[in-house]
Design a protein around this motif. Sequence first.
Motif, PDB file in Angstrom:
ATOM      1  N   GLY A 208       0.803  -1.214   0.000  1.00 28.03           N
ATOM      2  CA  GLY A 208       0.000   0.000   0.000  1.00 28.03           C
ATOM      3  C   GLY A 208       0.833   1.259   0.000  1.00 28.03           C
ATOM      4  O   GLY A 208       2.066   1.223  -0.102  1.00 28.03           O
ATOM      5  N   LEU A 209       0.152   2.388   0.138  1.00 30.17           N
ATOM      6  CA  LEU A 209       0.756   3.708   0.149  1.00 30.17           C
ATOM      7  C   LEU A 209       0.339   4.411   1.437  1.00 30.17           C
ATOM      8  O   LEU A 209      -0.852   4.462   1.769  1.00 30.17           O
ATOM      9  N   VAL A 210       1.299   4.939   2.187  1.00 26.84           N
ATOM     10  CA  VAL A 210       1.002   5.695   3.402  1.00 26.84           C
ATOM     11  C   VAL A 210       0.440   7.061   3.008  1.00 26.84           C
ATOM     12  O   VAL A 210       0.972   7.728   2.103  1.00 26.84           O
ATOM     13  N   LEU A 211      -0.629   7.490   3.682  1.00 27.93           N
ATOM     14  CA  LEU A 211      -1.240   8.782   3.381  1.00 27.93           C
ATOM     15  C   LEU A 211      -0.352   9.944   3.848  1.00 27.93           C
ATOM     16  O   LEU A 211       0.644   9.741   4.546  1.00 27.93           O
ATOM     17  N   GLN A 212      -0.751  11.159   3.483  1.00 23.88           N
ATOM     18  CA  GLN A 212       0.096  12.325   3.728  1.00 23.88           C
ATOM     19  C   GLN A 212       0.223  12.654   5.219  1.00 23.88           C
ATOM     20  O   GLN A 212       1.294  13.019   5.692  1.00 23.88           O
ATOM     21  N   ARG A 233       1.112  -3.366  14.727  1.00 21.60           N
ATOM     22  CA  ARG A 233       0.685  -1.964  14.727  1.00 21.60           C
ATOM     23  C   ARG A 233       1.885  -1.040  14.496  1.00 21.60           C
ATOM     24  O   ARG A 233       2.912  -1.161  15.169  1.00 21.60           O
ATOM     25  N   ALA A 234       1.712  -0.130  13.545  1.00 20.17           N
ATOM     26  CA  ALA A 234       2.699   0.924  13.315  1.00 20.17           C
ATOM     27  C   ALA A 234       2.097   2.238  13.775  1.00 20.17           C
ATOM     28  O   ALA A 234       1.009   2.626  13.325  1.00 20.17           O
ATOM     29  N   PHE A 257      12.128   2.536  11.538  1.00 14.55           N
ATOM     30  CA  PHE A 257      10.717   2.760  11.209  1.00 14.55           C
ATOM     31  C   PHE A 257      10.631   3.166   9.748  1.00 14.55           C
ATOM     32  O   PHE A 257      11.033   4.271   9.362  1.00 14.55           O
ATOM     33  N   LEU A 258      10.114   2.265   8.908  1.00 16.92           N
ATOM     34  CA  LEU A 258      10.200   2.446   7.462  1.00 16.92           C
ATOM     35  C   LEU A 258       8.876   2.832   6.817  1.00 16.92           C
ATOM     36  O   LEU A 258       8.727   2.752   5.609  1.00 16.92           O
ATOM     37  N   PHE A 259       7.894   3.248   7.630  1.00 18.93           N
ATOM     38  CA  PHE A 259       6.651   3.780   7.089  1.00 18.93           C
ATOM     39  C   PHE A 259       6.778   5.303   7.013  1.00 18.93           C
ATOM     40  O   PHE A 259       6.953   5.958   8.042  1.00 18.93           O
ATOM     41  N   TYR A 260       6.658   5.843   5.803  1.00 22.12           N
ATOM     42  CA  TYR A 260       6.809   7.285   5.627  1.00 22.12           C
ATOM     43  C   TYR A 260       5.625   7.841   4.845  1.00 22.12           C
ATOM     44  O   TYR A 260       5.098   7.166   3.946  1.00 22.12           O
ATOM     45  N   PRO A 261       5.186   9.057   5.162  1.00 19.51           N
ATOM     46  CA  PRO A 261       4.075   9.660   4.428  1.00 19.51           C
ATOM     47  C   PRO A 261       4.338   9.690   2.930  1.00 19.51           C
ATOM     48  O   PRO A 261       5.441  10.024   2.485  1.00 19.51           O
ATOM     49  N   GLN A 262       3.315   9.297   2.166  1.00 20.29           N
ATOM     50  CA  GLN A 262       3.342   9.323   0.709  1.00 20.29           C
ATOM     51  C   GLN A 262       4.455   8.452   0.132  1.00 20.29           C
ATOM     52  O   GLN A 262       5.000   8.751  -0.928  1.00 20.29           O
ATOM     53  N   GLY A 305      -6.183   1.686   8.893  1.00 20.04           N
ATOM     54  CA  GLY A 305      -5.219   2.741   9.162  1.00 20.04           C
ATOM     55  C   GLY A 305      -5.134   3.772   8.059  1.00 20.04           C
ATOM     56  O   GLY A 305      -5.950   3.811   7.126  1.00 20.04           O
ATOM     57  N   SER A 306      -4.099   4.588   8.147  1.00 24.08           N
ATOM     58  CA  SER A 306      -3.927   5.748   7.269  1.00 24.08           C
ATOM     59  C   SER A 306      -3.163   5.367   6.010  1.00 24.08           C
ATOM     60  O   SER A 306      -2.041   5.827   5.762  1.00 24.08           O
ATOM     61  N   ILE A 307      -3.790   4.503   5.183  1.00 26.61           N
ATOM     62  CA  ILE A 307      -3.115   4.010   3.985  1.00 26.61           C
ATOM     63  C   ILE A 307      -4.091   3.921   2.829  1.00 26.61           C
ATOM     64  O   ILE A 307      -5.305   3.890   3.016  1.00 26.61           O
ATOM     65  N   GLN A 308      -3.532   3.897   1.626  1.00 25.86           N
ATOM     66  CA  GLN A 308      -4.241   3.410   0.451  1.00 25.86           C
ATOM     67  C   GLN A 308      -3.765   1.984   0.234  1.00 25.86           C
ATOM     68  O   GLN A 308      -2.562   1.719   0.244  1.00 25.86           O
ATOM     69  N   LEU A 309      -4.680   1.055   0.033  1.00 24.32           N
ATOM     70  CA  LEU A 309      -4.350  -0.368  -0.027  1.00 24.32           C
ATOM     71  C   LEU A 309      -4.398  -0.844  -1.466  1.00 24.32           C
ATOM     72  O   LEU A 309      -5.387  -0.644  -2.177  1.00 24.32           O
TER      73      LEU A 309
END
Length: 314
Positions: A208-212, A233-234, A257-262, A305-309
């Motif tokens: 997926g893509l993490v939202l802004q 959980r992230a 922590f490898l989840f970053y906005p956009q 969560g705050s993602i596009q899947l």
Amino acid sequence: MSPGENLDPIPDCFILQPPVFHPVIPYVTTIFGGLHAGKMVMLQGVVPLRAHRFQVDFQCGCSLYPQPDIAIHFNPRFHTTKPHVICNTLHSGRWQREARWPGVALQRGASFLILFLFGNEEVKVSVNGRHFLHYRYRLPLSRVDTLGIFGDILVKAVGFLNISPFVEGSREYPTGYPFLLQSPRLQVPCSRALPQGLWPGQVIIVRGLVLQEPKEFTLSLRDEASRTPVMLRASFTDRTLAWVSPWGFKKLISAPFLFYPQRFFEVLLLCQEGGLKLALNGQPLGSTNLDQQTLERLREVRISGSIQLYCVHY
């Protein structure tokens, strides 16, 4: 994230990109992070009934003039008396000695799945799940940063994938689980049934893509009684990744922590005897313990969560 905030630098191997659906041919795109051993590119599509030829080029740049070097030129030809496939390399404007494979594993009017697996010294190509050819590099793989698709071909999807990080030293085609591309932007929260629970060797894949402006991401595994024996959980607030049990136990995962906005991500959970192993963007990050009976009783995977899947596969 505030407008002026700088993101920590991320190694190229962590930068993923989403699948591309129904691209218009000719199609040229950047390969995020370039190519490296262990990376795969997958094409799904159809060969037109009157196809003459098409080509898939892994290029060193995307300029129109001068023409960029082409490290790997994959060129099926259907219009000759004996259909065949040509592989070659273009260096400094000159084609090198071509390599020819008689017979084409692709057929006019038929759908296909082509997988390019990049190793240390050569690329392996499979067609519809069967090995077809291998081609030794003549230019450094590290120079490749562009994919080009040209000619008589209808492409339904292009995927950029990593080899399973759970198999040490593996450089073969993935056999434990198939990589199938799905339509983009699945609804979040997303729930998928696990009719037979989990068993050793099974892998759950989430892309997926993490939202802004993200808050959190969760991947929950629920049993028949709708309990959640384990949750991944992230938290974007304190930038932590953790296993969380229904009893409030929280086990932090000691990893960057490898989840970053956009930015895009890929989570893999491997079921094995005694628990689950986690990998993020192709990098193993540890495990959590679950007994076999609990694994077999799991009946649902839920992502929120705050993602596009883009993909949920198991």
